[in-house]
Design a protein around this motif. Structure first.
Motif, PDB file in Angstrom:
ATOM      1  N   ASN A   1       6.357 -15.955 -11.207  1.00 27.64           N
ATOM      2  CA  ASN A   1       5.241 -16.833 -11.579  1.00 27.64           C
ATOM      3  C   ASN A   1       4.055 -16.664 -10.626  1.00 27.64           C
ATOM      4  OD1 ASN A   1       4.147 -18.684 -13.401  1.00 27.64           O
ATOM      5  ND2 ASN A   1       4.691 -20.430 -12.137  1.00 27.64           N
ATOM      6  N   ILE A   2       3.749 -15.399 -10.307  1.00 22.67           N
ATOM      7  CA  ILE A   2       2.677 -15.050  -9.376  1.00 22.67           C
ATOM      8  C   ILE A   2       1.808 -13.960 -10.015  1.00 22.67           C
ATOM      9  CG2 ILE A   2       2.167 -13.938  -7.149  1.00 22.67           C
ATOM     10  CD1 ILE A   2       4.692 -15.161  -6.046  1.00 22.67           C
ATOM     11  N   PRO A   3       0.474 -14.063  -9.912  1.00 23.13           N
ATOM     12  CA  PRO A   3      -0.362 -12.968 -10.419  1.00 23.13           C
ATOM     13  C   PRO A   3      -0.224 -11.729  -9.539  1.00 23.13           C
ATOM     14  CG  PRO A   3      -1.719 -14.643  -9.365  1.00 23.13           C
ATOM     15  CD  PRO A   3      -0.325 -15.185  -9.402  1.00 23.13           C
ATOM     16  N   ILE A   4      -0.100 -10.573 -10.175  1.00 26.81           N
ATOM     17  CA  ILE A   4       0.006  -9.307  -9.451  1.00 26.81           C
ATOM     18  C   ILE A   4      -1.145  -8.402  -9.885  1.00 26.81           C
ATOM     19  CG2 ILE A   4       1.404  -7.255  -9.023  1.00 26.81           C
ATOM     20  CD1 ILE A   4       3.889  -8.872  -9.470  1.00 26.81           C
ATOM     21  N   MET A   5      -1.902  -7.900  -8.909  1.00 22.47           N
ATOM     22  CA  MET A   5      -2.981  -6.956  -9.189  1.00 22.47           C
ATOM     23  C   MET A   5      -2.499  -5.555  -8.820  1.00 22.47           C
ATOM     24  SD  MET A   5      -6.863  -6.737  -7.637  1.00 22.47           S
ATOM     25  CE  MET A   5      -7.558  -7.911  -8.811  1.00 22.47           C
TER      26      MET A   5
ATOM     27  N   SER B   1       0.845  -1.194   0.000  1.00 20.62           N
ATOM     28  CA  SER B   1       0.000   0.000   0.000  1.00 20.62           C
ATOM     29  C   SER B   1       0.878   1.241   0.000  1.00 20.62           C
ATOM     30  CB  SER B   1      -0.916  -0.005   1.216  1.00 20.62           C
ATOM     31  OG  SER B   1      -1.681   1.181   1.262  1.00 20.62           O
ATOM     32  N   LEU B   2       0.854   1.980  -1.094  1.00 22.35           N
ATOM     33  CA  LEU B   2       1.661   3.188  -1.203  1.00 22.35           C
ATOM     34  C   LEU B   2       0.890   4.430  -0.767  1.00 22.35           C
ATOM     35  CD1 LEU B   2       2.874   1.069  -3.302  1.00 22.35           C
ATOM     36  CD2 LEU B   2       3.926   3.047  -4.385  1.00 22.35           C
ATOM     37  N   GLU B   3      -0.411   4.264  -0.491  1.00 17.35           N
ATOM     38  CA  GLU B   3      -1.247   5.405  -0.122  1.00 17.35           C
ATOM     39  C   GLU B   3      -1.733   5.315   1.325  1.00 17.35           C
ATOM     40  OE1 GLU B   3      -5.025   7.827  -1.979  1.00 17.35           O
ATOM     41  OE2 GLU B   3      -5.057   5.652  -2.062  1.00 17.35           O
ATOM     42  N   MET B   4      -2.405   4.218   1.671  1.00 15.28           N
ATOM     43  CA  MET B   4      -2.985   4.071   3.010  1.00 15.28           C
ATOM     44  C   MET B   4      -2.019   3.364   3.952  1.00 15.28           C
ATOM     45  SD  MET B   4      -6.896   2.918   2.292  1.00 15.28           S
ATOM     46  CE  MET B   4      -7.982   3.847   1.195  1.00 15.28           C
TER      47      MET B   4
ATOM     48  N   VAL C   1      -0.806  -4.266  -5.433  1.00 15.54           N
ATOM     49  CA  VAL C   1      -0.068  -3.006  -5.334  1.00 15.54           C
ATOM     50  C   VAL C   1      -1.068  -1.858  -5.464  1.00 15.54           C
ATOM     51  CG1 VAL C   1       1.763  -1.568  -6.295  1.00 15.54           C
ATOM     52  CG2 VAL C   1       1.987  -4.062  -6.373  1.00 15.54           C
ATOM     53  N   ASP C   2      -1.125  -0.992  -4.467  1.00 14.64           N
ATOM     54  CA  ASP C   2      -2.084   0.113  -4.423  1.00 14.64           C
ATOM     55  C   ASP C   2      -1.332   1.432  -4.248  1.00 14.64           C
ATOM     56  OD1 ASP C   2      -4.304   1.701  -4.147  1.00 14.64           O
ATOM     57  OD2 ASP C   2      -4.882   0.946  -2.169  1.00 14.64           O
ATOM     58  N   TYR C   3      -1.142   2.292  -5.264  1.00 17.66           N
ATOM     59  CA  TYR C   3      -1.635   2.074  -6.603  1.00 17.66           C
ATOM     60  C   TYR C   3      -0.615   2.529  -7.609  1.00 17.66           C
ATOM     61  CZ  TYR C   3      -3.196   7.015  -6.259  1.00 17.66           C
ATOM     62  OH  TYR C   3      -3.247   8.371  -6.080  1.00 17.66           O
TER      63      TYR C   3
END
Length: 595
Positions: free
Chosen positions: A355-359, A240-243, A321-323
């Protein structure tokens, strides 16, 4: 490559010269064998310098679509003036004396790979030892460099060696799983319609979840994290780069309790709600969720932290990752559009490496607010803006200006002009052109009458670098091109392809109307010539999946669909696009399946 052929104990480093010779000789006699190893073995995997040079030259022949023959190989080595270093003609001829069975070819390739990785392991050990002795390098840099070394080494280099029969066997197993169960190939989001459209989140995928502020993207991502950790029994990492992390914990607790976060923070809970809170806290404490709330992360730092986390917990299966817009670029010389493109591409590489999904969560541009229909589209994710449908683009083949909306017609060339880093006009190719619907269009006019129609967020090359139209001042000068002869070139900057570049002052900028707009993606240098003005192109999205959130009640108090969020899948590499709806509780920020 290693500097020395021996280690510190004067012992020769691992190698198999015989296997190297057999591989090279086999390729010379049967060039089709190159297809078996071209993506698996690099020139520096060979131990002997002569073999490195020969294999490099074979790859050069292959890449230039030349026949791999003994004669062509010798001629190419001679042309590069490295024939003697490669052992000479007699030595190369000797490589073809021994013929191997093609079935044994991959066994020799494996031996070369095995010895290379052993040498690489020794080299990394030496490098790490040198770093440890260096008093002038901080411990943080040493640890990060060590992580990078081992990340490179621990990549699964042998996955590509699965035989076709093994792949078919895996495919049959997958078919059986799908036939006898509600099987999805990826990680379940915990939402039935989401999983139905996507088959879950696939390994190595980059997923963008985007919306305008207050739509609930952070909440949806936390809901998904909770579902993955609880239903799938997987470990999840949230950056979290914001909260701050405490805020995220409050949100997850509110969602679990289905109670307002404000009420929890104020401690205004009745006895029943306190019991629910206790139960929710116990459940959440069992989930394997890691939260990092550091700001100003770059992709390189993100990769390092993910690597460290995976060393600690091998079960990490999903990353959020936000955001996106808060990530900093490792290259500060790029404009913001290029920075975001570079960042998303870097994160895609990270997803593939681990080999991991990242959102990755992302803010949508303000263009959404300018339309009557507030439902977001893929173009809203880009910061590079759009061009009006009749923008004239210079095409070398036709020697004329073509309207951008006609460039997709097959009879027209996909080659146009752009400028390179040295401000010279060059030819480049078009990767993609597509309409983005109706947008608010502005017109910029120069002192000599050149004009361009585009959206307010589209970038134009100025004397002070790339600037969005809504950031350009009347005092700015923009880059234009003019058809000239060499004799007329005295007052212009550079002359190429009969074009000269000149900076002109701006006469006016004003709003015209809402009209059809287009995006165009260029192969090189991210710019093009539109109406004789140098303008930025669109940045192609590297994500495997792009999802967007739309809540009608945010814009329309009289909506017919209150407490409802529409999830739009506007891009998916391996599946359909479309939309589905979820229930949304604004107080607890909880998403749930409809019905």
């Amino acid at each position: 490559m290693l500097v020395s052929k021996r280690n510190l104990n004067n012992t020769e480093l691992p190698n198999n010269i015989y296997a190297e010779k057999m591989i090279l000789g086999a390729i010379i006699l049967n060039p089709n064998l190159i297809y078996n190893i071209i993506d698996k073995i690099k020139p520096n995997f060979f131990f002997k310098l002569e073999h490195v040079l020969i294999y490099s030259t074979i790859i050069s022949l292959y890449n230039n679509n030349k026949n791999i023959t003994l004669i062509n190989l010798i001629n190419e080595l001679e042309k590069k003036k490295i024939l003697k270093k490669a052992g000479g003609i007699k030595s190369i001829y000797k490589l073809t004396y021994k013929v191997i069975n093609n079935n044994n070819f991959e066994e020799y390739a494996y031996l070369v790979l095995d010895k290379y990785f052993r040498r690489r392991l020794i080299e990394i050990g030496t490098l790490i030892s040198e770093l440890g002795y260096n008093k002038f390098i901080s411990l943080e840099i040493i640890v990060r460099q060590t992580e990078d070394y081992f990340l490179e080494l621990t990549k699964d280099q042998y996955n590509n060696y699965l035989t076709f029969s093994a792949l078919l066997e895996n495919l049959v197993i997958n078919f059986n799983n799908k036939l006898y169960s509600h099987y999805i190939s990826g990680i379940s989001s915990g939402f039935k319609d989401f999983d139905s459209m996507t088959q879950g989140f696939q390994k190595s995928d980059l997923i963008i979840l985007a919306s305008r502020p207050s739509m609930g993207k952070t909440s949806l991502s936390l809901n998904i994290a909770h579902n993955i950790a609880s239903y799938n029994n997987k470990a999840v990492a949230i950056f979290s780069l914001e909260m701050p992390k405490s805020q995220l914990v409050y949100r997850m607790l509110a969602t679990s309790m289905n109670v307002s976060m404000r009420k929890i923070k104020a401690g205004r809970l009745n006895k029943k709600e306190w019991r629910i809170a206790k139960s929710a806290i116990e459940s959440l404490s069992k989930l394997n969720i890691y939260i990092y709330d550091e700001a100003n992360l770059s992709p390189v730092q993100l990769k390092s932290k993910i690597f460290s986390l995976i060393q600690k917990d091998k079960d990490i299966s999903f990353i959020i990752v936000d955001y996106l817009q808060l990530l900093k670029s490792d290259n500060t010389k790029e404009n913001r559009s290029q920075e975001l493109s570079t960042i998303t591409r870097s994160i895609k590489i990270i997803a593939r490496d681990f080999n991991i999904p990242i959102m990755v969560l992302s803010q949508l541009s303000r263009n959404v607010e300018l339309r009557n229909n507030k439902r977001p589209i893929l173009a809203d994710l880009r910061e590079s803006g759009c061009l009006e449908k009749n923008t004239l683009v210079k095409a070398p083949k036709q020697q004329l200006d073509i309207r951008i909306r006609y460039l997709n017609i097959l009879n027209y060339s996909r080659t146009i002009y752009c400028k390179n880093k040295n401000n010279r006009i060059i030819k480049t190719g078009i990767k993609k052109i597509y309409t983005t619907g109706k947008k608010g269009i502005y017109q910029l006019v120069t002192e000599t009458g050149y004009y361009i129609k585009l959206t307010s967020n589209h970038k134009i090359q100025t004397l002070n670098g790339w600037k969005r139209l809504d950031e350009i001042l009347i005092t700015d000068q923009i880059m234009t091109i003019k058809k000239t002869t060499a004799k007329q070139n005295l007052n212009y900057l550079i002359y190429t392809f009969g074009f000269s570049i000149k900076f002109e002052t701006i006469e006016s900028i004003y709003f015209i109307d809402y009209d059809s707009a287009y995006d165009i993606v260029i192969k090189l240098y991210h710019n093009l010539i539109g109406n004789n003005i140098i303008i930025h192109n669109s940045i192609e999205q590297d994500a495997d999946m792009v999802c967007m959130i739309y809540r009608d009640e945010y814009y329309n108090a009289q909506t017919l669909e209150p407490n409802t969020a529409e999830i739009l899948i506007v891009k998916q590499r391996n599946g359909p696009i479309g939309s589905f709806k979820l229930n949304f509780n604004l107080q607890s920020t909880k998403f749930s399946d409809m019905n």
